[in-house]
Scaffold this motif. Structure first.
Motif, short mmCIF file in Angstrom:
data_model
loop_
_atom_site.label_atom_id
_atom_site.label_comp_id
_atom_site.label_asym_id
_atom_site.label_seq_id
_atom_site.Cartn_x
_atom_site.Cartn_y
_atom_site.Cartn_z
N CYS A 240 -51.24 -36.99 74.23
CA CYS A 240 -52.38 -37.57 74.38
C CYS A 240 -52.25 -39.11 75.02
CB CYS A 240 -53.47 -37.75 73.01
SG CYS A 240 -53.58 -36.05 72.24
N LEU A 241 -52.84 -39.17 75.96
CA LEU A 241 -52.59 -40.66 76.63
C LEU A 241 -53.55 -41.55 76.32
CD1 LEU A 241 -51.23 -39.32 80.18
CD2 LEU A 241 -50.00 -39.53 77.84
N LYS A 242 -53.39 -43.05 76.60
CA LYS A 242 -54.33 -43.79 76.19
C LYS A 242 -55.39 -43.90 77.00
CE LYS A 242 -51.16 -47.25 74.57
NZ LYS A 242 -50.65 -48.80 74.71
N CYS A 243 -55.35 -43.22 78.18
CA CYS A 243 -56.52 -43.16 79.10
C CYS A 243 -57.39 -42.12 78.87
CB CYS A 243 -56.09 -42.79 80.68
SG CYS A 243 -55.12 -41.84 80.76
N GLY A 244 -56.91 -41.21 77.65
CA GLY A 244 -57.89 -40.11 77.57
C GLY A 244 -57.31 -38.77 78.04
N THR A 245 -56.41 -38.51 79.09
CA THR A 245 -55.78 -37.80 79.53
C THR A 245 -55.03 -36.77 78.53
OG1 THR A 245 -55.64 -38.68 81.65
CG2 THR A 245 -54.29 -36.78 81.47
N GLU A 246 -54.75 -35.65 78.60
CA GLU A 246 -54.15 -34.75 77.77
C GLU A 246 -53.03 -33.77 78.78
OE1 GLU A 246 -56.58 -32.64 75.01
OE2 GLU A 246 -56.97 -34.41 73.87
N ILE A 247 -51.79 -33.88 78.40
CA ILE A 247 -50.79 -33.11 79.12
C ILE A 247 -50.11 -32.28 77.82
CG2 ILE A 247 -48.59 -33.31 80.42
CD1 ILE A 247 -49.57 -36.08 81.07
N ARG A 248 -50.13 -30.90 78.28
CA ARG A 248 -49.10 -30.24 77.55
C ARG A 248 -47.69 -30.10 77.82
NH1 ARG A 248 -49.81 -23.42 77.23
NH2 ARG A 248 -47.92 -22.96 76.13
N ILE A 249 -47.24 -30.54 76.76
CA ILE A 249 -45.58 -30.62 76.84
C ILE A 249 -44.93 -29.47 76.90
CG2 ILE A 249 -43.58 -31.72 75.68
CD1 ILE A 249 -45.58 -33.34 73.94
N GLY A 250 -44.05 -29.44 78.10
CA GLY A 250 -43.37 -28.33 78.39
C GLY A 250 -42.11 -27.93 77.27
N ARG A 251 -41.64 -26.89 77.29
CA ARG A 251 -40.92 -26.30 76.14
C ARG A 251 -39.52 -27.10 76.17
NH1 ARG A 251 -41.74 -19.82 74.85
NH2 ARG A 251 -44.03 -20.16 74.21
N THR A 252 -38.96 -27.37 77.45
CA THR A 252 -37.74 -27.91 77.48
C THR A 252 -37.76 -29.37 77.36
OG1 THR A 252 -38.17 -28.17 79.87
CG2 THR A 252 -36.99 -26.00 79.36
N HIS A 253 -38.89 -30.00 77.42
CA HIS A 253 -38.94 -31.35 77.07
C HIS A 253 -39.51 -31.65 75.79
CE1 HIS A 253 -38.44 -31.53 81.28
NE2 HIS A 253 -39.18 -30.88 81.53
#
Length: 263
Positions: A240-253
Motif C-alpha cells: 500500500c503506497l502513500k498515494c493510495g496506489t496498491e501493488i500486488r507483490i510478486g512471489r519472487t520479490h
C-alpha cells in the motif's frame, strides 16, 4: 554526489546523414526545436559521413540506412574503431534493419516520418548514455542520481529522489514523481509522470537499492513511499503506497518486501 556541471548534459554536436535533401531539411527543422542539439553539418552519402565525422568529431549522428553506395550500417561499422565514437540514432523509412542496427550499437532506431516527440525520446537516450559514461569516470556514487526525460518538445531533468515509483509499459518505463514544474501539480494523485526508454531491469541496476525496491516484474518503488503491507490470504501480499496506489507483490520479490517490516 557529482557536481551539477558534471552531470548536466551539454549540447550534442550533431551530424545529419541522408541522401535525400528533403529528409535532411526536415531533420534540420526538427533539430532546431531540440534544446540540446547543435547541428554541425550534413552529409549526403556514407563516404562524406565518415570524412566529416573524423574531422568534426560529433557527439551524435542522425544516420539514414538505405543510401546509394555505402549504407548507414556500413558507416556505423567503419566508425566503430574511432577513439571518440559518436552516438548513432538511425533514421530510416524501413523497419527491417532494426536488429542489424542495434548490432552496431545504435542508441535508437527512429522511423520516418520523424515526429518531434519521438526524436526527443531518442535524444534523451543519448543524453542518458552520456551521463552514464561521465559518471563512470568519477569517484562518486555508482548509482544514478538523475534522468533526462522527454516531455512534449523539451527534455526535463528528474532526480532519483523525486521518483516515487516506476511502472513498466512495454519498452518504456513510466516514472511517477512528486514535483511542481511548469504549472503541473506535484503530487502522484495528479498523475505527474514521464516516460523513459529503458528496461526495468536496467533501471533497477542503476538505482540505489537502499532507496528503491523491486516489488513485481513491472514495478519498482521507493522504499519510503510504501505505507504498509497487507496480506490478502492465499499467499497474496499487497504493498500500500502513500498515494493510495496498491501493488500486488510478486512471489519472487516477497521475501525482500517483508524485510521492510522486519519479517
Amino acid at each position: 554526489m557529482a557536481d551539477d556541471d558534471t552531470l548536466a548534459p551539454s549540447q550534442l554536436n550533431t551530424l545529419i546523414v541522408d541522401d535525400e535533401p528533403l529528409a535532411i531539411e526536415r531533420l534540420q527543422l526538427l533539430c532546431a526545436r531540440q534544446e540540446h542539439i547543435n547541428l554541425v553539418g550534413t552529409a549526403s552519402d556514407g563516404e562524406a559521413a565518415i570524412r566529416l565525422t573524423e574531422q568534426l568529431e560529433p557527439d551524435l549522428l542522425l544516420l539514414d540506412i538505405a543510401m546509394p553506395g555505402m549504407t548507414g550500417l556500413e558507416v556505423a561499422q567503419n566508425l566503430s574503431g574511432l577513439q571518440k565514437k559518436p552516438a548513432i540514432i538511425f533514421v530510416t523509412a524501413f523497419d527491417k534493419f532494426a536488429v542489424e542496427a542495434f548490432g552496431v550499437a545504435a542508441i535508437d532506431y527512429v522511423l520516418k516520418p520523424v515526429e518531434t516527440e519521438r526524436l526527443s525520446i531518442a535524444i534523451a537516450r543519448v543524453l542518458e548514455r552520456k551521463i552514464e559514461q561521465t559518471s563512470m569516470t568519477t569517484e562518486d556514487s555508482p548509482w544514478a542520481e538523475e534522468f533526462w526525460v522527454p516531455y512534449k518538445s523539451e527534455l526535463r531533468r528528474i532526480t532519483a529522489s523525486e521518483i516515487n515509483r516506476i511502472e513498466a509499459e512495454r519498452d518504456y518505463m513510466r516514472l511517477h514523481v512528486s514535483r511542481e514544474t511548469a504549472g503541473e501539480k506535484g503530487n502522484e494523485q495528479g498523475g505527474t509522470s514521464y516516460l523513459l526508454h529503458q528496461t526495468i531491469t536496467g533501471l533497477e541496476e542503476r538505482l540505489n537499492p537502499e532507496h528503491f525496491i523491486r516489488l513485481h516484474r513491472s514495478h519498482l518503488v521507493r522504499r519510503d513511499w510504501i505505507a504498509g503491507l497487507r496480506h490478502d490470504g492465499g499467499g497474496i501480499w499487497i504493498a500500500c503506497l502513500k498515494c493510495g496506489t496498491e501493488i500486488r507483490i510478486g512471489r519472487t520479490h516477497l521475501a525482500e518486501a517483508k524485510k521492510l517490516a522486519g519479517r
